[in-house]
Design an enzyme around this catalytic site. Sequence first.
Site, mmCIF file in Angstrom:
data_model
loop_
_atom_site.group_PDB
_atom_site.id
_atom_site.type_symbol
_atom_site.label_atom_id
_atom_site.label_comp_id
_atom_site.label_asym_id
_atom_site.label_seq_id
_atom_site.Cartn_x
_atom_site.Cartn_y
_atom_site.Cartn_z
ATOM 1 N N SER A 162 0.836 -1.204 0.000
ATOM 2 C CA SER A 162 0.000 0.000 0.000
ATOM 3 C C SER A 162 0.865 1.245 0.000
ATOM 4 C CB SER A 162 -0.912 0.024 1.223
ATOM 5 O OG SER A 162 -1.558 1.272 1.330
ATOM 6 N N HIS A 190 -1.193 -1.261 -4.257
ATOM 7 C CA HIS A 190 -2.475 -0.864 -3.683
ATOM 8 C C HIS A 190 -2.498 0.650 -3.481
ATOM 9 C CE1 HIS A 190 -6.187 -1.898 -1.485
ATOM 10 N NE2 HIS A 190 -5.871 -0.909 -0.659
ATOM 11 N N ASP A 194 -4.687 3.743 -2.102
ATOM 12 C CA ASP A 194 -5.816 4.151 -1.261
ATOM 13 C C ASP A 194 -6.278 5.555 -1.638
ATOM 14 O OD1 ASP A 194 -6.272 1.950 0.603
ATOM 15 O OD2 ASP A 194 -4.247 2.373 1.306
ATOM 16 N N MET A 229 -8.884 8.459 -0.728
ATOM 17 C CA MET A 229 -9.764 8.920 0.355
ATOM 18 C C MET A 229 -10.216 10.348 0.076
ATOM 19 S SD MET A 229 -7.616 7.564 3.658
ATOM 20 C CE MET A 229 -6.692 6.023 3.619
ATOM 21 N N HIS A 238 -8.282 1.299 -4.254
ATOM 22 C CA HIS A 238 -9.293 1.111 -3.214
ATOM 23 C C HIS A 238 -9.927 2.467 -2.941
ATOM 24 C CE1 HIS A 238 -10.088 0.105 1.327
ATOM 25 N NE2 HIS A 238 -11.210 0.247 0.635
ATOM 26 N N MET A 259 -12.105 4.766 -1.070
ATOM 27 C CA MET A 259 -12.807 5.067 0.179
ATOM 28 C C MET A 259 -13.434 6.447 0.024
ATOM 29 S SD MET A 259 -10.023 3.504 2.859
ATOM 30 C CE MET A 259 -8.634 3.551 1.723
ATOM 31 N N MET A 281 -12.197 -5.440 5.191
ATOM 32 C CA MET A 281 -11.349 -4.520 5.941
ATOM 33 C C MET A 281 -11.084 -5.104 7.337
ATOM 34 S SD MET A 281 -10.524 -1.980 4.033
ATOM 35 C CE MET A 281 -9.753 -0.981 5.334
ATOM 36 N N ASP A 329 -7.205 -6.096 4.216
ATOM 37 C CA ASP A 329 -6.477 -4.832 4.254
ATOM 38 C C ASP A 329 -6.603 -4.251 5.656
ATOM 39 O OD1 ASP A 329 -5.417 -2.316 3.917
ATOM 40 O OD2 ASP A 329 -6.879 -1.638 2.431
#
Length: 227
Positions: free
Chosen positions: A7, A30, A32, A34, A63, A65, A134, A172
């Site tokens: 990540s 990965h 993330d 957000m 991913h 979010m 998660m 994760d």
Amino acid sequence: MAQINPSILSADFARLAEEAQAVEGADWLHVDVMDNHFVPNLTLGVPIVESLSRATSTPLDCHLMIEDADRWAPQYVEAGAGSVTFHAEAAAAPVRLAREIRAKGARASMALKPATPIEPYEDLLPELDMLLIMTVEPGFGGQSFLDIMLPKIRRTRELISRHGLELWLQVDGGVSESTIEQCAEAGADVFVAGSAVYGAKDPADAVRALRAKADGAIASAGWACGH
């Protein structure tokens, strides 16, 4: 076989291209995303994903979010992501969204927060290429692994097996050399690791060590017999 996805949330954001290249033995990178709405943090978006996709040969596992996943997820495929994960809690029409992601050429994945049960989504599973459980509350890196998620991982693996699906099961949050074997034994086969990789002296070596532990646990796990 286990897949290890470092990540970049734990990487040095000023050196993202170099940090991506430091783990080129990994299966996926990965990413993330957000938005400071769905989770209380703000990271990166479409332009960074576009740049990363040009800077590394490792495929990108995004991913999301974020709120309004139905609107934004397809744009991450266009930006170069090979896999896009939206949250069940943020998608208004998850089947339609998964089909759109697939139609654009990426793998479609859905994530569940720790408190969200898997059972209501059983009928959706054939529409997905991966499901993300998660193992921390989404929004921050460096959190401790929630071992109370292990039964949920097992239940999810049982549903996947019951339906005969070739569905990857990703975990994760707090994944490290001390927790990855528990996750693999419970049924996970794709592992996101942040600080366990980028906090190591040699990130590539950390990826190899995590994969070895996960592969060993999968080989002896009951769920993997005949998998």
